[in-house]
Design an enzyme around this catalytic site. Structure first.
Site, mmCIF file in Angstrom:
data_model
loop_
_atom_site.group_PDB
_atom_site.id
_atom_site.type_symbol
_atom_site.label_atom_id
_atom_site.label_comp_id
_atom_site.label_asym_id
_atom_site.label_seq_id
_atom_site.Cartn_x
_atom_site.Cartn_y
_atom_site.Cartn_z
ATOM 1 N N SER A 105 0.886 -1.283 -0.189
ATOM 2 C CA SER A 105 -0.001 0.016 0.211
ATOM 3 C C SER A 105 0.993 1.205 -0.119
ATOM 4 C CB SER A 105 -0.794 -0.023 1.315
ATOM 5 O OG SER A 105 -0.285 0.412 2.498
ATOM 6 N N ASP A 106 0.514 2.495 -0.588
ATOM 7 C CA ASP A 106 1.076 3.638 -0.357
ATOM 8 C C ASP A 106 0.737 3.940 1.186
ATOM 9 O OD1 ASP A 106 2.295 6.056 -0.643
ATOM 10 O OD2 ASP A 106 1.127 6.571 -2.273
ATOM 11 N N TRP A 107 1.333 4.740 1.882
ATOM 12 C CA TRP A 107 1.259 4.970 3.284
ATOM 13 C C TRP A 107 -0.057 5.510 3.380
ATOM 14 C CZ3 TRP A 107 5.003 2.283 1.618
ATOM 15 C CH2 TRP A 107 6.166 1.941 2.625
ATOM 16 N N GLY A 108 -0.975 4.857 4.250
ATOM 17 C CA GLY A 108 -2.291 5.248 4.550
ATOM 18 C C GLY A 108 -3.147 5.026 3.303
ATOM 19 N N GLY A 109 -2.897 4.336 2.465
ATOM 20 C CA GLY A 109 -3.854 4.075 1.230
ATOM 21 C C GLY A 109 -4.895 2.902 1.430
#
Length: 759
Positions: free
Chosen positions: A253-257
């Site tokens: 995941s992108d960070w916080g995605g």
């Protein structure tokens, strides 16, 4: 006498099969020994940039690092702020727009090898990059991290980078998959587009990264598609990436995605990082247990909501990535801040610099001349800031210092000209520069003009920077023209000195209303640690410029299809009562890609517009000619002769474009023609509707180095794929019979060799 060892194709295939078998045996063995809790722990973070292994089984942790241009400074365990190590400096390599502007696969390989060695030395498992999102709009604040507007160029350039990074035992994490084409509303944009645009424009570079580069991981993007966040998107991650393409690596995941446990479980997310579930603030002892793929997933399995099939697939993919990096790194220990890496950064930077124009052959600058350098970007460090690509460098050769070194300090003077961004800190990493200025804007211009009148040459170094709303993550630009009153500075300098060279530093095109008043314009990009040396190499003529634009340089913003149609930045979705519609607790901005496949040069060609500089454009200090075009009857083989007709050694990029001729079977004449075909197809569902197609599309390129007077034959091989469009009705690629043009030249608008074929 040396013995030459050869290996048959059969033996090589057997070796590869054995390696694959050993990998899968190890993965299966580890998986069978893991507890449920250990499996859950492996699919989410344990810190800002790491996820746990299993100590009792000898499975190592996974350590990720930003970014695609250099290895990020170490941060605190739970925070973004720097950990203040003293041994985490790196080499900053040029931004990926610069790499793409080299149009040189060898430079991509050199880049990948060099940055891979730095990541390996720092013991990183995953390099979070490279990025191949398409430059749909020049306002995208993150375009400097990507490889331009064209899917073919981006796809070809990304493959060697991936391969050479992974040779060092570091997984690339190609990002941001996909449709992350703007930073404004990036967490809430719901991309709406045709399947044809998806498959022809926005997926091909990612597909090559998977199928040819064999990237070991992919990063999901923040935005939504079909009302699902792309970090857990049924169609993009499940149907396409893991289904149609057979991707067997890890989706990170992108960070916080990640926003939703159920969708993350079912729709393709494997390894969750950075979710904004701050357990430390809510009393949970371990914040990371609150991630969507942590305790919520564990408890759902224990409650019988899910079996372990999805979990085992996720863990298998993470284990596979760990095995691949573990095995590859046995052959190398990597290296950091080496002379070879600085040399690579300098070479890539110089080769990516684009000479946009050189009226009167003002460049190169002869030795012994008085040179006035003007502009804040000549003295401002660009390696700090801009988001996750911010770096902590061992050194950064500023443009002014590089020019003083090359031309002699006594011959080079400086004036500020304008004040832009005086900041110099990101997440605790500081440049140490004090750029505050007491003079007024008027005085700065007056001082620069006075000095310009006494100089032989004026080199203006301006453009954008990494401040908010410039070239920066999480922000799009708010204007197409240059900020900080730079147009007025350039106009004044042009009136004061006829030998003016404007060096624009940016990751995007900018408006240049003064272009016809300036003899020489250079696009210099964000060049990294060796910026000053790379620029001096080109301005002095030590390096003959050979960069070519990886995007169309629009004369004005309304030449970009997305802006001409009002298809940016989208519209906030509301219900019938005017209330915000929310998905996963957040508002939604619907963004319709109304320009469809007509991005960049495809749009200006369709509209018969004249851009300031066309896609693929780049000048040289020598001259070249193209001749002797030969095309086989079926278009499978194309060759031509490229000759250096000047008096300097240099390199040219031979570019091949394919166009389907309207009304000749390969393309429809117009929308009326398409509608007529569609009406007929309604009676015969198997019939293919041949749509309107771009005037031309890049399908091949070669960078060729030539001595004065030297000629070389350039050969291209084309396949059915190069003549195809994506037929969304039948979910298939189709290469219609009909007439096509094959064109070869130095840019999308400089194509002296053209031949028609029927196939």
């Amino acid at each position: 006498m040396k013995k030459i060892l050869t290996i048959s194709a059969f033996a090589l295939s057997a070796l590869m099969a054995n390696a694959q078998s050993a990998q899968e045996q190890w993965v299966s063995s580890m998986l069978s020994k893991m507890t449920l809790e250990e499996k859950i722990a492996m699919i989410h973070a344990q810190s800002k940039f790491s996820s746990p292994g299993v100590k009792r089984l000898g499975i190592p942790e996974v350590w990720c690092t930003d970014g695609p241009h250099g290895i990020r400074a170490e941060v605190l365990w739970d925070e973004w702020e720097t950990a203040n190590w003293t041994n985490d400096h790196c080499v900053a390599f040029p931004a990926l727009t610069c790499l793409s502007a080299t149009w040189n696969l060898d430079m991509s390989a050199l880049y990948g090898k060099s940055i891979g060695e730095e990541a390996r030395y720092r013991n990183k498992t995953v390099l979070l990059g490279p990025g191949v999102n398409i430059a749909r709009t020049p306002l995208n604040g993150r375009s400097f991290e990507y490889m331009g507007e064209d899917p073919y160029l981006s796809g070809e350039m990304v493959v060697p980078y991936i391969q050479k990074v992974q040779d060092q035992g570091v997984a690339t994490c190609v990002k941001h998959f996909c449709l992350n084409n703007n930073e404004l509303h990036r967490h809430t944009t719901n991309a709406i587009l045709s399947d044809r645009a998806l498959y022809e424009i926005y997926l091909p570079a990612f597909e090559k990264a998977v199928k040819q580069g064999h990237t070991w991981s992919i990063m999901g993007s923040y935005n939504l598609y079909q009302d699902q966040h792309v970090c857990h998107n049924e169609r993009l991650l499940g149907t396409i990436l893991k289904g149609e393409w057979g991707f067997d690596g890890t989706v990170i995941s992108d960070w916080g995605g990640v926003h939703n446990t159920d969708q993350a479980v079912r729709y393709g997310m494997d390894l969750e990082f950075g979710s904004w579930t701050n357990g430390l603030a809510t009393g949970k002892k371990n914040a990371y247990d609150m991630y969507f793929l942590a305790d919520p997933y564990l408890e759902a399995i224990q409650a019988g909501t899910y079996g372990e099939a999805e979990l085992n697939d996720k863990v298998t993919r993470v284990l596979r990535m760990i095995y691949r990096t573990k095995e590859a790194r046995k052959a190398t220990d990597g290296s950091m801040c080496s002379e070879a890496h600085y040399a690579a950064a300098r070479q890539i930077g110089a080769e990516g610099i684009v000479l946009l124009q050189n009226k009167g052959n003002v460049l190169p600058i002869p030795a012994g001349k008085k040179v006035l350098v003007v502009g804040e970007n000549a003295i401002k460090m660009m390696t700090v800031g801009g988001g996750s690509s911010s770096l902590k460098v061992e050194h950064e050769i500023l443009p002014l210092d590089g020019l003083k070194e090359r031309f002699g300090a006594a011959n080079v003077s400086y004036q500020r000209g304008y004040v832009g961004d005086v900041g110099g800190e990101y997440n605790g990493v500081k440049t140490g520069q004090d750029l505050h200025e007491s003079r007024s804007a008027e005085q700065l211009i007056a001082d620069a003009v006075a000095a310009a009148k006494n100089a032989d040459y004026v080199v203006y170094i301006g453009g954008l920077n990494k401040a908010d709303h410039q070239d920066a993550e999480d922000f799009d630009r708010e204007q197409y023209d240059l900020p900080y009153n730079q147009n007025a500075v350039i106009e004044a300098l042009a009136a004061a000195n006829s030998n003016l060279v404007v060096c624009n530093l940016s990751g995007n095109p900018v408006e240049m209303p003064w272009a016809d008043k300036v003899p020489a314009i250079v696009q210099m990009w964000m060049l990294g640690s060796e910026a000053g040396h790379s620029l001096a190499d080109v301005l002095s003529g030590d390096v003959n410029p050979s960069g070519h634009l990886p995007f169309t340089w629009f004369a004005s913003l309304d030449q970009c299809g997305a802006h001409a149609l009002g298809a940016y930045p989208g519209t906030k979705r509301v219900d019938a009562e005017g209330n915000d519609v929310k998905i996963d607790g957040a508002e939604v901005w619907d963004l319709s890609y109304d320009e469809d496949i007509y991005v960049g040069y495809r749009w200006v060609d369709k509209k018969s517009q004249t851009p300031l500089y066309p896609f693929g454009h780049g000048e040289s200090y020598t001259t070249f000619s193209f001749s002797d075009l030969t095309v086989s009857a079926d278009g499978a083989t194309v060759s031509c002769t490229l000759t250096n007709t000047g008096d300097r050694a240099g390199a040219e990029v031979a570019q091949l474009y394919v166009g389907a001729v309207p009304g000749k079977g390969a393309a429809a004449k117009n929308a009326k023609d398409v509608a007529k075909q569609a009406k007929a197809a309604a009676k015969n569902p198997a019939a293919v509707v041949v749509p309107e197609r771009p005037v031309r599309e890049l399908k091949g390129f070669r960078k060729v180095y030539l001595q004065p007077g030297e000629s070389k034959t350039v050969t291209f091989t084309l396949t059915d794929a190069d003549f195809s469009f994506f037929d969304a009705d039948h979910h298939n690629w189709v290469a219609p019979s009909g007439e096509y043009t094959i064109a070869v030249g130095a840019s999308s608008r400089d194509l002296p060799l053209v031949q028609s074929i029927k196939r």
